[in-house]
Design a protein around this motif. Structure first.
Motif, mmCIF file in Angstrom:
data_model
loop_
_atom_site.group_PDB
_atom_site.id
_atom_site.type_symbol
_atom_site.label_atom_id
_atom_site.label_comp_id
_atom_site.label_asym_id
_atom_site.label_seq_id
_atom_site.Cartn_x
_atom_site.Cartn_y
_atom_site.Cartn_z
ATOM 1 N N ASP A 195 -13.635 -0.243 31.736
ATOM 2 C CA ASP A 195 -14.009 -1.258 32.710
ATOM 3 C C ASP A 195 -12.786 -1.961 33.286
ATOM 4 O OD1 ASP A 195 -16.492 -0.521 32.011
ATOM 5 O OD2 ASP A 195 -17.187 -2.481 31.337
ATOM 6 N N TYR A 196 -11.756 -2.133 32.459
ATOM 7 C CA TYR A 196 -10.599 -2.870 32.982
ATOM 8 C C TYR A 196 -9.826 -2.060 34.009
ATOM 9 C CZ TYR A 196 -8.016 -0.454 29.253
ATOM 10 O OH TYR A 196 -7.475 0.494 28.430
ATOM 11 N N HIS A 255 -9.204 -10.964 24.169
ATOM 12 C CA HIS A 255 -9.976 -11.032 22.932
ATOM 13 C C HIS A 255 -10.025 -12.436 22.361
ATOM 14 C CE1 HIS A 255 -5.970 -10.736 21.069
ATOM 15 N NE2 HIS A 255 -6.520 -11.314 20.028
ATOM 16 N N ASN A 274 -8.225 -6.510 31.032
ATOM 17 C CA ASN A 274 -7.309 -5.636 30.309
ATOM 18 C C ASN A 274 -6.910 -6.275 28.982
ATOM 19 O OD1 ASN A 274 -5.008 -4.204 29.410
ATOM 20 N ND2 ASN A 274 -4.673 -3.457 31.486
ATOM 21 N N ARG A 296 -1.513 -8.670 17.007
ATOM 22 C CA ARG A 296 -0.381 -9.569 16.873
ATOM 23 C C ARG A 296 -0.824 -11.022 16.870
ATOM 24 N NH1 ARG A 296 2.994 -8.354 21.458
ATOM 25 N NH2 ARG A 296 1.630 -9.745 22.568
ATOM 26 N N VAL A 297 -1.711 -11.366 17.808
ATOM 27 C CA VAL A 297 -2.064 -12.763 17.950
ATOM 28 C C VAL A 297 -3.248 -13.151 17.074
ATOM 29 C CG1 VAL A 297 -2.209 -14.584 19.641
ATOM 30 C CG2 VAL A 297 -1.466 -12.336 20.339
ATOM 31 N N GLY A 298 -4.084 -12.159 16.765
ATOM 32 C CA GLY A 298 -5.246 -12.489 15.959
ATOM 33 C C GLY A 298 -6.268 -13.234 16.781
ATOM 34 N N VAL A 299 -7.452 -13.365 16.232
ATOM 35 C CA VAL A 299 -8.511 -14.041 16.968
ATOM 36 C C VAL A 299 -8.480 -15.521 16.607
ATOM 37 C CG1 VAL A 299 -10.958 -14.086 17.441
ATOM 38 C CG2 VAL A 299 -9.855 -11.947 16.839
ATOM 39 N N SER A 300 -8.248 -16.326 17.593
ATOM 40 C CA SER A 300 -8.313 -17.770 17.349
ATOM 41 C C SER A 300 -9.015 -18.430 18.504
ATOM 42 C CB SER A 300 -6.899 -18.327 17.188
ATOM 43 O OG SER A 300 -6.159 -18.068 18.354
ATOM 44 N N GLY A 301 -9.545 -19.596 18.245
ATOM 45 C CA GLY A 301 -10.403 -20.276 19.207
ATOM 46 C C GLY A 301 -9.827 -20.562 20.498
ATOM 47 N N ARG A 340 -0.134 1.246 29.252
ATOM 48 C CA ARG A 340 0.086 0.258 28.198
ATOM 49 C C ARG A 340 -0.983 0.365 27.108
ATOM 50 N NH1 ARG A 340 1.631 -5.979 29.134
ATOM 51 N NH2 ARG A 340 2.682 -5.158 30.945
ATOM 52 N N ASN A 341 -2.208 0.612 27.535
ATOM 53 C CA ASN A 341 -3.278 0.714 26.543
ATOM 54 C C ASN A 341 -3.423 2.117 25.967
ATOM 55 O OD1 ASN A 341 -4.553 -2.006 26.588
ATOM 56 N ND2 ASN A 341 -4.722 -1.512 28.748
ATOM 57 N N HIS A 400 -1.697 -0.982 33.858
ATOM 58 C CA HIS A 400 -2.993 -1.166 33.192
ATOM 59 C C HIS A 400 -3.394 0.001 32.299
ATOM 60 C CE1 HIS A 400 -4.328 -4.906 35.177
ATOM 61 N NE2 HIS A 400 -3.500 -4.521 36.116
ATOM 62 N N LEU A 459 0.831 -1.201 0.000
ATOM 63 C CA LEU A 459 0.000 0.000 0.000
ATOM 64 C C LEU A 459 0.868 1.255 0.000
ATOM 65 C CD1 LEU A 459 -3.041 -0.631 2.364
ATOM 66 C CD2 LEU A 459 -3.024 -0.149 -0.078
ATOM 67 N N ARG A 511 -7.168 6.569 -1.266
ATOM 68 C CA ARG A 511 -5.756 6.468 -1.671
ATOM 69 C C ARG A 511 -5.186 7.856 -1.984
ATOM 70 N NH1 ARG A 511 -2.787 3.571 0.261
ATOM 71 N NH2 ARG A 511 -4.469 3.095 1.658
ATOM 72 N N ARG A 569 -15.003 -6.616 28.578
ATOM 73 C CA ARG A 569 -14.416 -5.298 28.749
ATOM 74 C C ARG A 569 -13.790 -5.117 30.112
ATOM 75 N NH1 ARG A 569 -18.865 -1.288 26.501
ATOM 76 N NH2 ARG A 569 -17.779 -0.027 28.013
ATOM 77 N N ALA A 570 -14.104 -6.031 31.034
ATOM 78 C CA ALA A 570 -13.560 -5.892 32.377
ATOM 79 C C ALA A 570 -12.133 -6.429 32.465
ATOM 80 C CB ALA A 570 -14.453 -6.604 33.385
ATOM 81 N N PRO A 619 -1.540 -6.801 21.248
ATOM 82 C CA PRO A 619 -1.785 -8.249 21.176
ATOM 83 C C PRO A 619 -2.998 -8.594 20.316
ATOM 84 C CG PRO A 619 -2.307 -7.376 23.345
ATOM 85 C CD PRO A 619 -1.604 -6.287 22.605
ATOM 86 N N ARG A 620 -3.966 -7.670 20.265
ATOM 87 C CA ARG A 620 -5.171 -7.909 19.489
ATOM 88 C C ARG A 620 -4.814 -8.138 18.019
ATOM 89 N NH1 ARG A 620 -10.578 -6.489 20.913
ATOM 90 N NH2 ARG A 620 -10.017 -5.946 23.011
#
Lengths: 317, 295, 719
Positions: free
Chosen positions: A211-212, C202, C154, A312-317, A233-234, A230, A11, B134, C151-152, A309-310
């Motif tokens: 919430d966290y 997640h 981190n 980096r790791v991706g969503v997996s089961g 980092r975010n 906490h 891109l 783009r 959401r609770a 991490p969301r």
């Protein structure tokens, strides 16, 4: 991850190509005859025509574009009509000078901007916050040459604590170079402070209200641990991207600051190229700025991906 | 109306509460904010200067008194005299005119075009969205100031050029913001609901979505107005904006800053302070508007 | 690894024995003691317990400061939770139940203030604690479980670390903490805890995340565990599992529980005692069985009547809705807080606030007329005008082989797979399923908002229904309309109610001028709005009124089929009843057909003539409502039915589903339900072959390999 990186680089290349087209054709619509511009009103018509031919004027635009881009890919940035010599050495020197200024600005601004934003967020709505927020907003919208003038009058003219004008750094020792760079860096820092502080503030407030964060506090963690482990980092993750996009503004600021302080950087180079209708120099300079911006945002995106991490790791089961 | 509920009400009759109290009008909340009042006052001052500048100014801003060249602030010339003998105070007062004309018009142009483009991009999505996205990305890779002067060099500087160029550069930036807001609205069911009534895309975009993204556009306009002043002043300083001898803050600074080294600080300082005060006043107003809209 | 026995001992060296250390009783008299102390304890009184209660809330007042005004959120609330007791706090939105939880942990928002009263947990005066003492209390004595588990947690810290942190606060080293965290995961019955330790939030499903939170909350072996709507965001079958888990853990641990919920049935299932909160006041309190069986406050009585129970159906009569609205926050109230909505109101109610009257052992209600409360007159007459019974064989909608695939970034998600379904003219077809079942996709496909895969057949009234909304002529547009779940989203907040309701009249019904005005007035009357609402914007209306506007909009064009997509699930119980009544009345009046989507089986049963059950985009069962509820059921339907806690005491034979709902992107082979089916056949056919949807009884279709007689036998034999 690798797929994402390749996609992202792809891109960036497409965007860069679009940019090169825009830059090239914008350069072409500049009025005037480059040959005449170089040789002046008293040169003979044949000399002008010969120089025009040398510069490639008159050939079909697509051919000109292809030969220009082909040259660029081989490291040949073209031939300056103003200096009557290859463009590359000028651009390289100028970029080096600008980099000194830009890096110094970033080194100062990143910690201060983030600290200011986080501080403001921790005291949302109180005096500290209002001061940092409004002050930051003001600082970021006052043009660099305005704050620059004030800075010059106070520190350069009245107090004479820092050298003005900055001029050339060549031959100076490192501390002396730093001394020369302090004044021009202040306007850049002021403009960027507001942006970065505001982003850091927004990110931190969002994290504080999450919430966290409530979970962490109700766990009985000490406030300092909650904030360090906490919240920050975010909250600082999005700030990385912002810092990268700010390189664009930073370069825009360089044009102005270098002009104001008579400092030989890339900004001053393209400015003078534009006024002297030195197309090759202008196009090369602008494209280099585009590349720098692209690389900066690319690095930021990769960094963001690596730290999140969301993604980096991706969503997996 | 605190009557007892009518227990023997008609079949299925559910007594209904009053509508909740309407929130106070936004402009009332604005007037309660001291930061807004200060900002608005300064803004009004400069607007007055822009309109009545020639009448207020003590001297002709173009007249050159070559004997007084570079003379420092004095009773006759409270802000001093510049390098070619013009009264600085008069030039600062009259200099408000062009920037206060150019920046808002450019922002307005950019906002109108950007809103239309953003609505279309957000609502239709697809190939148009990708393509425009783009191009925006490519333009964004260059600082606004550089893009602007590339174009101005090509077309030649004039107030109209400045308005069109800055307006066009703002268009994709504003479109991007509007598009994001539209995408958020796109997840709302009222759009599906409108489509189920057979509403046309034009009606949905302008009658259903636009009112809901309007606050975003207002904020974007005020924020962009700040950038427009920033950009126009900077372009003037670089020599691509308002041309000398027309009084203009950026241009006057450009014409005189080389003499700073000689100690002639008054020739640039007052114009610089004028820009700073205008920008900060605008910020105070913007900040207040944003707070009222988001609360 | 630590051995199990170590868990018995509190990691902080504080004995976790009954009552905890007997500290000195905190001083009761806080500076702002109300001038007129309300009677404490109950006249009918419980004998003072031998041990100090774990939680003692006395005369608590909480106020929020909004735009310079004080708005009381909690008024004079007192209750106690004994050692190992489970106490339920039930109330509708705005009742202040979450504020109570926040006040107990001293985590009120900045504008929230405890103006008087006291809170003591395990003998410590919470409101007087210093910063470090408060942290210690939060670390050791009280923990909380939240509504939205995802959401609770981190997002950037691994689940294991987040649990281990609790042990680290207690001073354990990192390795021990990690081991203990893994033990906790085992305790909350997470399969493969070692792997879950290393996951980011997640990567966890909602049910899994809630288990992690519960593990975290119980790690410190707190004296008090606060659960704030812990299962509200979860699907029914997952909710059932989590509730079982909490009930099981409670038996093993010396923890008192405060369970906060809007769901009366959940509270009835989980709690020993219950307090009913209304507009910040505790109006009734007592043992759960007593309060729900013999309620003594008109509000509790009304609330219980709002819920369709004991198989109640629309032809049995209307639900009894509670008239009026909760008082606005900050409203001045001199007498009883419920007086404005109460059918038993007398003059005394308006002048003096009723004290808690003791009714039976441990049971009290703040009502002067508590003795008559159970005989509260109906506020909504029971007689319902019934729609003509639907013709059993006159389909208005026919779907054949309806499949829908969402494509996103190269991956495909099959939301619906080969649905064959008919909707009969004039009936209400209830569509039931958990998240990911495809029920909303089915609705959207019917409406033309989602274009189904090629080969899908949609027919309306015998002729083909164009799949794309844009190709539907006006008479088809007006024929099929929808009431969305959330009126805030479905109504344009910038348009007036008049504009919102008029638009379908002009666009679809083609009305204008005086005929439009006439029809508008008529429509407003029939959804029981008032003329004065017409000039307002949606933001100025309450949730129930907004939903009425949405209903009026759906009925404006004179539809023949109205899709109701969870129309009451964003609403409070008392409002829900009125909306359900309205929908039933409108159906009778306008002769429309409903496709009624809901996850609430009680509501579906009340309104529906037939029911279809969806799982992972496939129909599991279709049949007449009473047949589907009476059985024999498809094993999935059976699981759904036994997952739902009931207020009626008659507990079904329970089957529980193990594991999570699979993703629709990677559905299991064979019968999609086989991964969770407790009645799966041992022959292996369930894993390999997808069972067809076959008629097992007249009008009753099921997609299951198990013969229906076998199902009947299995489901009738108690295990």
């Amino acid at each position: 991850m690798t797929r994402y990186l390749l996609r992202r680089i792809g891109l960036a290349i497409v965007t860069l190509w679009i940019l090169s087209v825009i830059v090239f054709f914008a350069g072409q619509v500049l009025p005037g005859d480059p040959g005449r511009a170089v040789l002046g009103p008293f040169a003979s018509q044949s000399a002008v025509r010969q120089l025009d031919h040398q510069l490639g004027v008159g050939r079909p635009l697509v051919t000109q574009y292809l030969s220009w881009i082909g040259g660029l890919l081989h490291g040949n940035m073209g031939f300056s009509s103003e200096y009557r010599s290859p463009v590359a050495p000028f651009v390289v020197t100028a970029i080096g000078n600008s980099a000194k200024l830009a890096v110094l600005a970033l080194v100062i601004i990143i910690p201060f901007g983030i600290a200011g934003g986080v501080l403001a967020a921790l005291y949302t709505g109180r005096g500290v916050d209002r001061t940092i927020s409004l002050g930051g907003l003001a600082a970021s919208t006052v043009p660099e040459f305005v704050s620059g003038i004030v800075v010059i009058i106070i520190f350069g003219v009245a107090l004479k604590v820092f050298p003005y004008p900055t001029g050339s750094l060549s031959g100076l020792s490192a501390p002396s170079q730093l001394d020369h760079l302090i004044l021009p860096v202040i306007p850049l820092v002021l403009v960027l402070f507001g942006y970065i502080a505001r982003m850091a503030r927004a990110g931190t407030i969002e994290a504080l209200e999450s919430d966290y964060a409530r979970t962490a506090i109700l766990k009985g963690l000490p406030r300092s641990v909650v904030i360090r482990r906490h919240i920050l980092r975010n909250s600082l993750l999005p700030t990385i991207t912002v810092i990268a996009t700010q390189t664009g503004y930073l370069i825009g600021g360089l044009v102005v600051v270098e002009q104001l302080f008579s400092y030989q950087g890339i900004g001053r180079l393209i400015l003078s190229a534009a006024t002297h209708k030195d197309f090759a120099m202008l196009e090369a300079g602008v494209l280099v700025i585009g590349i720098v911006y692209m690389v900066a945002t690319l690095i930021a995106d990769v960094l963001y991906t690596l730290l999140n991490p969301r993604l980096r790791v991706g969503v997996s089961g | 109306m605190t009557a007892a509920p009518d227990v023997s009400a008609a079949p299925g009759q559910v007594p209904v509460a009053h509508g909740l109290a309407a929130p106070p009008a936004p402009w009332r909340l604005l007037l309660r904010k001291p930061t807004f009042l200060i900002g608005a006052l300064i803004l009004l001052f400069w607007i007055a200067c822009a309109i009545f500048g020639r009448a207020i100014a003590p001297h002709d801003p173009l007249a050159q008194d070559l004997l007084a060249t570079n003379s420092p602030p004095s009773g006759a010339h409270p802000f001093g005299v510049d390098s070619i003998g013009r009264d600085v105070l008069s030039r600062v007062i009259v200099g408000a005119r062009d920037i206060l004309l150019i920046a808002p018009l450019a922002t307005l142009l950019g906002t109108v075009l950007g809103t239309v483009l953003g609505l279309a991009m957000g609502y239709f999505g697809g190939i148009v969205d990708t393509l425009v996205g783009r191009v925006v990305e490519a333009v964004l890779a260059l600082p606004v100031v550089i893009v602007a002067f590339l174009f101005i060099v090509a077309v030649g500087p004039s107030p109209l050029t400045l308005i069109v160029v800055v307006g066009f550069i703002f268009t994709p930036l504003i479109a991007r913001t509007v598009r994001t807001a539209v995408l958020v609205e796109g997840q709302q069911d009222y759009l599906a609901s409108a489509r189920l009534l057979g509403e046309r895309p034009g009606y949905i975009m302008f009658a259903e979505i636009l009112p809901n993204v309007f606050p975003v556009i207002v904020v974007e306009f005020t924020v962009r107005l700040g950038y427009a002043i920033f950009a126009v002043a900077t372009l003037s300083f670089l020599g691509f904006g308002v041309q000398q001898p027309t009084p203009d803050w950026g241009g006057d600074i450009a014409a005189n800053y080389v003499l700073l080294g000689a100690g002639y600080w008054w020739e640039t300082l007052f114009a610089a302070l004028a820009i700073a005060s205008l920008v900060m006043a605008l910020n105070l107003v913007t900040d207040a508007i944003e707070q009222v809209i988001s609360s | 690894m630590t051995d199990q026995g170590a868990a018995e001992e509190s990691p902080h060296g504080v004995p976790a024995g009954p009552g905890g250390p007997s500290l000195q009783k905190a001083p009761r008299g806080r500076p702002a003691e109300p001038a007129e102390p309300a009677p404490r304890g109950f006249p009918g009184g419980r004998p003072p317990g031998p041990a100090e209660p774990t939680l003692d809330v006395a005369n608590l007042d909480v106020t929020y400061r909004v735009r310079g005004q004080n708005r009381p959120a909690i008024r004079n609330v007192s209750f106690q939770i004994g050692n190992r007791e489970s106490y339920g706090l039930v109330g509708e939105s705005g009742s202040g139940k979450s504020t109570v939880a926040l006040a107990l942990t001293r985590y009120l928002p900045r504008n929230g203030l405890v103006t008087s009263g006291s809170v003591s947990i395990a003998g410590r005066d919470v409101l007087a604690l210093s910063g470090s003492a408060l942290r210690a209390l939060r670390a050791r004595t009280v923990s909380m479980v939240y509504q939205e588990p995802g959401r609770a947690l981190n997002p950037s810290i691994r689940a294991g670390r987040q649990i281990a942190e609790v042990f680290e606060i207690a001073g354990l080293d990192r390795q021990t903490s990690t081991d203990r965290a893994e033990d906790m995961l085992r305790k909350v019955q997470i399969p493969d805890p070692g792997q879950v330790m290393n996951r980011y939030p997640h990567q966890l499903s909602g049910g899994m995340a809630q288990r992690v939170i519960i593990a975290m909350a119980l790690a410190a072996e707190p004296s008090l565990l606060i659960l704030d709507e812990p299962t509200t965001a979860l699907d029914a079958t997952v909710e059932a599992e989590v509730l079982d888990l909490v009930a099981g853990l409670r038996a093993d641990m010396a923890t008192s529980v405060l369970f906060i919920s809007h769901n009366l049935a959940v509270i009835a299932k989980m709690c020993d005692r219950v307090g009913v909160l209304y507009a910040g006041e505790l109006v009734e309190e007592g043992p759960a069985s007593v309060v729900f069986d013999q309620p003594s406050h008109p509000y509790t009585v009304g609330l219980l009547r709002c819920i369709p129970r004991r198989g109640q159906r629309k032809d049995h009569g209307r639900l009894d809705a509670i008239p009026g609205f909760q008082p606005a926050p900050g409203q001045d109230i001199t007498g009883c807080i419920y007086a404005d909505r109460c059918a038993l109101v007398i003059d005394e109610c308006r002048t003096s606030p009723p004290p808690p009257f003791g009714i039976g052992p441990d049971h009290s209600a703040r009502c002067f007329r508590h003795e008559e409360a159970e005989g509260l007159p109906r506020s909504t007459p029971a007689d319902a005008s019934l729609p003509a019974p639907p013709n059993a064989d006159d389909p208005i909608v026919t779907l054949r082989g309806l499949s829908t695939t969402y494509k996103n970034a190269g991956s495909e998600l099959k939301a619906l797979s080969g649905i064959d379904l008919t909707i009969m003219r004039g009936e209400t077809l209830g569509l039931v399923g958990e998240s990911g079942s495809g029920k909303t996709t089915l609705a959207r496909a019917l409406l033309g908002l989602v274009v189904p895969d090629p080969g899908s057949v949609l027919e309306f009234d015998g002729s083909p229904l164009p799949a794309d909304l844009r190709r539907r002529p006006r008479q088809l547009l007006r024929a099929v309309q929808i009431v969305f779940q959330n009126p805030d989203s479905a109504l344009n907040r910038r348009h007036s109610v008049r504009r919102l309701i008029s638009r379908p009249l002009s666009r679809l019904a083609g009305l204008s001028g005086s005929r439009l005005a006439e029809r508008l007035a008529d429509l407003v009357r029939s959804v029981r709005l008032e003329q004065r609402h017409l000039s307002l914007r949606p933001g100025q209306l309450s949730g129930g009124l907004k939903q009425r506007v949405a209903i009026a909009r759906a009925f404006g064009g004179g539809p023949r089929l109205v899709v109701c997509d969870e129309p009451t699930s964003a609403l409070d119980v008392s409002v829900q009843a009125a909306i359900l009544n309205l929908l039933a009345d409108l159906q009778a009046k306008e002769q429309v057909t409903y496709l009624f989507i809901s996850h609430d089986l009680g509501v579906v049963r009340y309104l529906s003539d037939r029911i279809a059950v969806l799982y992972l985009g496939r129909l599991m069962e279709v049949g007449p409502a009473e047949t589907v509820f009476a059985g024999p059921h498809h094993p999935y339907t059976e699981a759904l039915l036994s997952a739902v806690p009931s207020l009626d005491g008659q507990r079904r034979e329970r089957i529980r589903l193990a594991g999570e709902i699979p993703s629709a992107a990677t559905p299991p082979s064979g019968c999609v339900f086989h991964t969770r089916c407790p009645r799966k056949l041992s022959t292996g056919v369930c894993e390999t072959t997808e069972p067809p949807l076959a008629e097992v009884e007249p009008g009753h279709l099921m997609s299951c390999h198990i013969p229906v007689e076998e199902l009947r036998r299995l489901q009738e034999t108690p295990r």
